[in-house]
Design a protein around this motif. Structure first.
Motif, PDB file in Angstrom:
ATOM      1  N   GLU A  60     -11.300  -6.300   9.937  1.00  0.00           N
ATOM      2  CA  GLU A  60     -10.805  -6.621   8.604  1.00  0.00           C
ATOM      3  C   GLU A  60     -11.890  -6.337   7.579  1.00  0.00           C
ATOM      4  O   GLU A  60     -13.059  -6.635   7.804  1.00  0.00           O
ATOM      5  CB  GLU A  60     -10.388  -8.089   8.533  1.00  0.00           C
ATOM      6  CG  GLU A  60      -9.202  -8.394   9.433  1.00  0.00           C
ATOM      7  CD  GLU A  60      -8.787  -9.853   9.399  1.00  0.00           C
ATOM      8  OE1 GLU A  60      -7.642 -10.093   9.008  1.00  0.00           O
ATOM      9  OE2 GLU A  60      -9.614 -10.712   9.766  1.00  0.00           O
ATOM     10  N   ALA A  61     -11.473  -5.748   6.472  1.00  0.00           N
ATOM     11  CA  ALA A  61     -12.371  -5.493   5.341  1.00  0.00           C
ATOM     12  C   ALA A  61     -11.545  -5.609   4.067  1.00  0.00           C
ATOM     13  O   ALA A  61     -10.605  -4.825   3.858  1.00  0.00           O
ATOM     14  CB  ALA A  61     -12.998  -4.112   5.445  1.00  0.00           C
ATOM     15  N   ASP A  62     -11.867  -6.595   3.277  1.00  0.00           N
ATOM     16  CA  ASP A  62     -11.136  -6.852   2.038  1.00  0.00           C
ATOM     17  C   ASP A  62      -9.639  -6.980   2.327  1.00  0.00           C
ATOM     18  O   ASP A  62      -9.249  -7.835   3.077  1.00  0.00           O
ATOM     19  CB  ASP A  62     -11.431  -5.777   0.986  1.00  0.00           C
ATOM     20  CG  ASP A  62     -12.919  -5.710   0.642  1.00  0.00           C
ATOM     21  OD1 ASP A  62     -13.559  -6.780   0.584  1.00  0.00           O
ATOM     22  OD2 ASP A  62     -13.440  -4.597   0.471  1.00  0.00           O
ATOM     23  N   ASP A  63      -8.827  -6.087   1.782  1.00  0.00           N
ATOM     24  CA  ASP A  63      -7.375  -6.187   1.930  1.00  0.00           C
ATOM     25  C   ASP A  63      -6.813  -5.239   2.995  1.00  0.00           C
ATOM     26  O   ASP A  63      -5.623  -4.972   3.049  1.00  0.00           O
ATOM     27  CB  ASP A  63      -6.682  -5.953   0.587  1.00  0.00           C
ATOM     28  CG  ASP A  63      -7.129  -4.673  -0.086  1.00  0.00           C
ATOM     29  OD1 ASP A  63      -7.923  -3.920   0.498  1.00  0.00           O
ATOM     30  OD2 ASP A  63      -6.670  -4.414  -1.217  1.00  0.00           O
ATOM     31  N   ILE A  64      -7.691  -4.756   3.873  1.00  0.00           N
ATOM     32  CA  ILE A  64      -7.293  -3.830   4.943  1.00  0.00           C
ATOM     33  C   ILE A  64      -7.529  -4.494   6.306  1.00  0.00           C
ATOM     34  O   ILE A  64      -8.576  -5.090   6.540  1.00  0.00           O
ATOM     35  CB  ILE A  64      -8.115  -2.522   4.901  1.00  0.00           C
ATOM     36  CG1 ILE A  64      -7.969  -1.815   3.558  1.00  0.00           C
ATOM     37  CG2 ILE A  64      -7.751  -1.612   6.075  1.00  0.00           C
ATOM     38  CD1 ILE A  64      -6.633  -1.169   3.332  1.00  0.00           C
ATOM     39  N   THR A  65      -6.553  -4.359   7.190  1.00  0.00           N
ATOM     40  CA  THR A  65      -6.691  -4.810   8.577  1.00  0.00           C
ATOM     41  C   THR A  65      -6.388  -3.625   9.485  1.00  0.00           C
ATOM     42  O   THR A  65      -5.380  -2.934   9.286  1.00  0.00           O
ATOM     43  CB  THR A  65      -5.719  -5.965   8.898  1.00  0.00           C
ATOM     44  OG1 THR A  65      -5.959  -7.045   7.994  1.00  0.00           O
ATOM     45  CG2 THR A  65      -5.890  -6.451  10.332  1.00  0.00           C
ATOM     46  N   ILE A  88      -2.884   0.407  10.794  1.00  0.00           N
ATOM     47  CA  ILE A  88      -3.665   0.119   9.587  1.00  0.00           C
ATOM     48  C   ILE A  88      -2.732  -0.544   8.590  1.00  0.00           C
ATOM     49  O   ILE A  88      -1.670  -0.004   8.252  1.00  0.00           O
ATOM     50  CB  ILE A  88      -4.287   1.399   8.994  1.00  0.00           C
ATOM     51  CG1 ILE A  88      -5.215   2.047  10.026  1.00  0.00           C
ATOM     52  CG2 ILE A  88      -5.031   1.070   7.689  1.00  0.00           C
ATOM     53  CD1 ILE A  88      -5.792   3.374   9.583  1.00  0.00           C
ATOM     54  N   LEU A  89      -3.132  -1.723   8.129  1.00  0.00           N
ATOM     55  CA  LEU A  89      -2.323  -2.524   7.215  1.00  0.00           C
ATOM     56  C   LEU A  89      -3.074  -2.747   5.915  1.00  0.00           C
ATOM     57  O   LEU A  89      -4.253  -3.099   5.932  1.00  0.00           O
ATOM     58  CB  LEU A  89      -2.012  -3.889   7.842  1.00  0.00           C
ATOM     59  CG  LEU A  89      -1.402  -3.883   9.241  1.00  0.00           C
ATOM     60  CD1 LEU A  89      -1.400  -5.288   9.819  1.00  0.00           C
ATOM     61  CD2 LEU A  89      -0.001  -3.300   9.196  1.00  0.00           C
ATOM     62  N   HIS A  90      -2.379  -2.570   4.805  1.00  0.00           N
ATOM     63  CA  HIS A  90      -2.932  -2.935   3.504  1.00  0.00           C
ATOM     64  C   HIS A  90      -2.138  -4.117   2.988  1.00  0.00           C
ATOM     65  O   HIS A  90      -0.902  -4.090   2.964  1.00  0.00           O
ATOM     66  CB  HIS A  90      -2.840  -1.772   2.503  1.00  0.00           C
ATOM     67  CG  HIS A  90      -3.375  -2.140   1.168  1.00  0.00           C
ATOM     68  ND1 HIS A  90      -2.580  -2.627   0.151  1.00  0.00           N
ATOM     69  CD2 HIS A  90      -4.642  -2.137   0.690  1.00  0.00           C
ATOM     70  CE1 HIS A  90      -3.335  -2.879  -0.906  1.00  0.00           C
ATOM     71  NE2 HIS A  90      -4.594  -2.599  -0.600  1.00  0.00           N
ATOM     72  N   HIS A  91      -2.851  -5.175   2.597  1.00  0.00           N
ATOM     73  CA  HIS A  91      -2.209  -6.393   2.116  1.00  0.00           C
ATOM     74  C   HIS A  91      -2.239  -6.412   0.592  1.00  0.00           C
ATOM     75  O   HIS A  91      -3.297  -6.231  -0.018  1.00  0.00           O
ATOM     76  CB  HIS A  91      -2.926  -7.623   2.665  1.00  0.00           C
ATOM     77  CG  HIS A  91      -2.961  -7.652   4.158  1.00  0.00           C
ATOM     78  ND1 HIS A  91      -1.970  -8.224   4.917  1.00  0.00           N
ATOM     79  CD2 HIS A  91      -3.855  -7.145   5.044  1.00  0.00           C
ATOM     80  CE1 HIS A  91      -2.251  -8.070   6.191  1.00  0.00           C
ATOM     81  NE2 HIS A  91      -3.394  -7.420   6.302  1.00  0.00           N
ATOM     82  N   TYR A 100       1.811   0.203   5.649  1.00  0.00           N
ATOM     83  CA  TYR A 100       1.795  -0.066   7.084  1.00  0.00           C
ATOM     84  C   TYR A 100       1.841   1.277   7.799  1.00  0.00           C
ATOM     85  O   TYR A 100       2.820   1.994   7.709  1.00  0.00           O
ATOM     86  CB  TYR A 100       3.043  -0.887   7.408  1.00  0.00           C
ATOM     87  CG  TYR A 100       3.104  -1.534   8.765  1.00  0.00           C
ATOM     88  CD1 TYR A 100       3.090  -0.794   9.939  1.00  0.00           C
ATOM     89  CD2 TYR A 100       3.234  -2.914   8.870  1.00  0.00           C
ATOM     90  CE1 TYR A 100       3.186  -1.408  11.175  1.00  0.00           C
ATOM     91  CE2 TYR A 100       3.334  -3.536  10.103  1.00  0.00           C
ATOM     92  CZ  TYR A 100       3.309  -2.773  11.249  1.00  0.00           C
ATOM     93  OH  TYR A 100       3.414  -3.380  12.474  1.00  0.00           O
ATOM     94  N   ARG A 101       0.764   1.629   8.508  1.00  0.00           N
ATOM     95  CA  ARG A 101       0.671   2.921   9.195  1.00  0.00           C
ATOM     96  C   ARG A 101       0.424   2.686  10.679  1.00  0.00           C
ATOM     97  O   ARG A 101      -0.505   1.970  11.051  1.00  0.00           O
ATOM     98  CB  ARG A 101      -0.474   3.770   8.623  1.00  0.00           C
ATOM     99  CG  ARG A 101      -0.454   3.914   7.103  1.00  0.00           C
ATOM    100  CD  ARG A 101       0.701   4.754   6.620  1.00  0.00           C
ATOM    101  NE  ARG A 101       0.797   4.673   5.170  1.00  0.00           N
ATOM    102  CZ  ARG A 101       1.116   5.687   4.398  1.00  0.00           C
ATOM    103  NH1 ARG A 101       1.411   6.856   4.924  1.00  0.00           N
ATOM    104  NH2 ARG A 101       1.188   5.514   3.090  1.00  0.00           N
TER     105      ARG A 101
END
Length: 123
Positions: A60-65, A88-91, A100-101
């Protein structure tokens, strides 16, 4: 969320997504919006009997998981196929997922399976 996917609970899965989500599964065209994702996921779930994920890594980094899995698909012929994947998820600011990839090669899941391999030739 992945327990909802493994249960093939489409609405439970969708509850994690922003209304305007961009969702891309493997090399399929990106789907935009929950309604399009619902349609795509329902179609995909109908093509398999079951699935389950085993997480093998998470960053996790900032708004990315980023999540790494071994995914097990059960085909309608009851054969289970193991396939590695990464997600790869962007919140968004509301914590819902807006991008959502899924990076995966589904070819082994849908490949014909040889029931009986021919015997090796002897000379």
């Amino acid at each position: 969320m992945f327990s909802k996917i493994d249960a093939m609970d489409v609405e439970g899965f969708l509850s994690n997504l922003a209304e305007n989500v961009t969702f891309q599964f493997g090399n399929a065209p990106a789907l935009v919006g929950r309604a399009a994702v619902r349609e795509g996921v329902v179609a995909f779930f109908s093509s398999i009997a079951a699935l389950r994920h085993e997480m093998t890594g998470k960053w996790e980094a900032d708004d990315i998981t980023i999540v790494r899995f071994m995914t097990y698909y059960t085909r309608h012929d009851r054969i289970e196929v193991e396939v590695p994947c990464a997600v790869i998820l962007h919140h968004a600011e509301d914590t819902l997922i807006d991008d959502y990839r899924i990076y995966i090669d589904l070819a082994p899941v849908f490949a014909p399976q040889l029931r009986d391999k021919p015997a090796a030739a002897t000379h």
